[in-house]
Design an enzyme around this catalytic site. Structure first.
Site, PDB file in Angstrom:
ATOM      1  CE1 TYR A 142      47.057  37.183  40.151  1.00  0.00           C
ATOM      2  CE2 TYR A 142      45.279  35.841  39.276  1.00  0.00           C
ATOM      3  CZ  TYR A 142      46.514  35.943  39.879  1.00  0.00           C
ATOM      4  OH  TYR A 142      47.208  34.800  40.222  1.00  0.00           O
ATOM      5  CG  ASP A 237      44.448  43.031  45.667  1.00  0.00           C
ATOM      6  OD1 ASP A 237      44.217  42.016  44.966  1.00  0.00           O
ATOM      7  OD2 ASP A 237      45.597  43.326  46.051  1.00  0.00           O
ATOM      8  CE  LYS A 265      52.056  42.018  42.542  1.00  0.00           C
ATOM      9  NZ  LYS A 265      52.635  41.054  41.607  1.00  0.00           N
TER      10      LYS A 265
HETATM   11  P1  KE4 Z   1      50.775  36.647  44.600  1.00  0.00           P
HETATM   12  O1  KE4 Z   1      50.004  35.487  45.202  1.00  0.00           O
HETATM   13  O2  KE4 Z   1      51.188  36.378  43.167  1.00  0.00           O
HETATM   14  O3  KE4 Z   1      51.939  37.109  45.492  1.00  0.00           O
HETATM   15  O4  KE4 Z   1      49.799  37.940  44.573  1.00  0.00           O
HETATM   16  C1  KE4 Z   1      48.553  37.796  43.943  1.00  0.00           C
HETATM   17  C2  KE4 Z   1      48.040  39.170  43.544  1.00  0.00           C
HETATM   18  C3  KE4 Z   1      47.051  39.760  44.312  1.00  0.00           C
HETATM   19  N1  KE4 Z   1      46.570  40.983  43.996  1.00  0.00           N
HETATM   20  C4  KE4 Z   1      47.060  41.674  42.937  1.00  0.00           C
HETATM   21  C5  KE4 Z   1      46.488  43.030  42.636  1.00  0.00           C
HETATM   22  C6  KE4 Z   1      48.078  41.109  42.125  1.00  0.00           C
HETATM   23  O5  KE4 Z   1      48.539  41.813  41.061  1.00  0.00           O
HETATM   24  C7  KE4 Z   1      48.594  39.850  42.431  1.00  0.00           C
HETATM   25  C8  KE4 Z   1      49.670  39.180  41.602  1.00  0.00           C
HETATM   26  N2  KE4 Z   1      50.088  39.876  40.444  1.00  0.00           N
HETATM   27  C9  KE4 Z   1      50.554  39.065  39.329  1.00  0.00           C
HETATM   28  C10 KE4 Z   1      50.897  39.964  38.141  1.00  0.00           C
HETATM   29  N3  KE4 Z   1      50.126  41.126  38.025  1.00  0.00           N
HETATM   30  C11 KE4 Z   1      51.726  38.217  39.743  1.00  0.00           C
HETATM   31  C12 KE4 Z   1      52.524  37.619  38.595  1.00  0.00           C
HETATM   32  C13 KE4 Z   1      52.266  36.144  38.473  1.00  0.00           C
HETATM   33  O6  KE4 Z   1      51.120  35.687  38.698  1.00  0.00           O
HETATM   34  O7  KE4 Z   1      53.251  35.451  38.115  1.00  0.00           O
END
Ligand code: KE4
Length: 422
Positions: A142, A237, A265
């Protein structure tokens, strides 16, 4: 009706699914979300006054613990001077320098406002730099919700069982090529078939969105070799792993150098920040120094920069190895307690991240993560929450400890696990 239930009913009339991010809806574990009023250290407090030991930690950012005094003070002091200037500020330079000093593969960095923006921009840069269209991602990986990545994604996409990429033109995802995590043969085959049009491989160096899945020995090195051989860029990533696996992220821990790195994060300390960076020669292609366009109204926002800087400065003083040891011992004991109940259980752990899978066999990729017993996970989630332990409401997420989790927190969690009735 509790305050949370009342708020959720209201939210459902105003916000799709009652939440601003799908995984928070707790649908896959047949619960309603709890509305949080405050957080401090390792604890959340709900609108109904219930205190919870938190292992979601805002999905990763809160490695220091919630509401860390140095971070709160930095935000307050910065806010007193205004919140957004729409012009460069000193804090952007200081956070950029701190990130560059910490992350081996980053010589230049661009701040954005989310992990999605970071990965979306890194892919555009890779495509602009190489003149190619293809991107290889991994089943269950993801990288946020940019169109190109919503093909067999993990995290919320996997949790909601959203098939494929509704709402995304086939023309976009035709350039997205899929392989299984830890399967170099599939990656090699894709390169041999289409290598002259593959711009990049994007990989979570430790996968955190199918539950925690570790790279097998040689997997990441193999990706590095294949991308070099075929002239594609390797994008790490590190939105989850950056400053989490260690202060220099997974690339420092594994002694590797990707061409581009995506962060998020933790570098925002709980405020909206993402970043992408890499070799100076590649980053120079980003506007306005180059012609690959990317922009953002609140990129480098002073408040978010202050929160991120205070967080990284405090983390630089922490003992990551000690937290890793505490997390390893705790998650091993948790595994033993559940296995002692005769359940099929396997555990993946690294640093301050772990996942307990209800599976009798090792979990090394998305299919093996999907094969774990979702019903057992739901029972575990529900009864742990009833006992004041707040886990991610999805079998495809990780559990995070923090420097704020005390020995008593961990003991209380193990005691709660011993009382779960399956
Ligand atoms: P954001 O756009 O949510 O800040 O980051 C996306 C992203 C990109 N790469 C990795 C490896 C990630 O884990 C994420 C976002 N993680 C999720 C949960 N694992 C965010 C939680 C959510 O979508 O509410």
């Amino acid at each position: 009706m509790t305050i949370s239930q009342d708020l959720f009913q209201k939210a459902l009339t105003l916000i799709p699914g009652g939440v601003n991010s799908p995984v928070r809806a707790c649908k896959s574990v047949q619960c309603e979300p709890l509305f949080i009023a405050s957080a401090s250290g390792s604890k959340l407090t709900t609108e109904d006054g219930t205190e919870l030991i938190d292992y979601v930690m805002s999905w990763g950012p809160m490695l220091l613990g919630h509401n860390h005094p140095e971070v709160a003070a930095a935000i307050a002091a910065t806010a007193a001077n205004g919140t957004s200037f729409g012009a460069p500020c000193r804090l952007e330079v200081e956070l950029a320098q701190t990130v560059i000093d910490a992350v081996p593969g980053i010589e230049m960095v661009r701040m954005v406002s989310s992990g999605t923006e970071a990965t979306m921009s890194a892919l555009r840069l890779a495509r602009g730099y190489t003149g190619r269209n293809g991107v290889i991602k991994f089943h269950g990986g993801y990288h946020g919700h940019a169109d190109a990545f919503l093909a067999s994604a993990g995290s919320g996409v996997a949790t909601q069982s959203i098939p494929g990429t509704p709402g995304v033109p086939q023309d976009v995802v035709k350039h997205t090529l899929l392989a299984h995590y830890n399967d170099l043969h599939m990656v090699r085959a894709l390169f041999e078939e289409q290598g002259d049009d593959i711009a990049a491989v994007i990989v979570e160096p430790v996968a955190g969105n199918m539950g925690l899945v570790l790279p097998k020995p040689g997997f990441l090195e193999g990706l590095r070799d294949l991308t070099r051989k075929f002239g594609a860029l390797l994008i790490f990533d590190e939105v989850i792993t950056g400053f989490r696996i260690g202060y220099g992220g997974a690339q420092q821990a594994f002694k590797m150098e990707p061409d581009l790195t995506c962060l998020g994060k933790i570098i925002g300390g709980g405020l909206p920040v993402g970043a992408y960076g890499g070799k100076r020669e590649i980053m120079a292609h980003i506007a306005p120094s180059g012609n690959v366009y990317q922009a953002g109204t609140l990129s480098g926002n002073p408040l978010a920069m202050a929160a991120g800087l205070a967080t990284l400065n405090a983390l630089a003083r922490q003992n990551y190895d000690a937290l890793a040891s505490r997390t390893e011992a705790f998650s091993r004991e948790l595994e033993n307690i559940l296995r002692g109940k005769g359940l099929p259980v396997t555990r993946n752990h690294i640093a301050s991240i772990f996942t307990i899978f209800f599976s009798a066999t090792p979990v090394t990729d998305f299919p093996s993560a999907q094969a774990a017993d979702a019903k057992l996970f739901t029972t575990f989630y529900q009864q742990m929450r009833e006992q004041g332990i707040y886990l991610a409401p999805s079998a495809f997420e990780c559990a995070f400890t923090s420097f704020a989790h005390s020995a008593e927190d961990l003991e209380r969690t193990l005691d709660a696990a011993s009382k779960v009735r399956f």
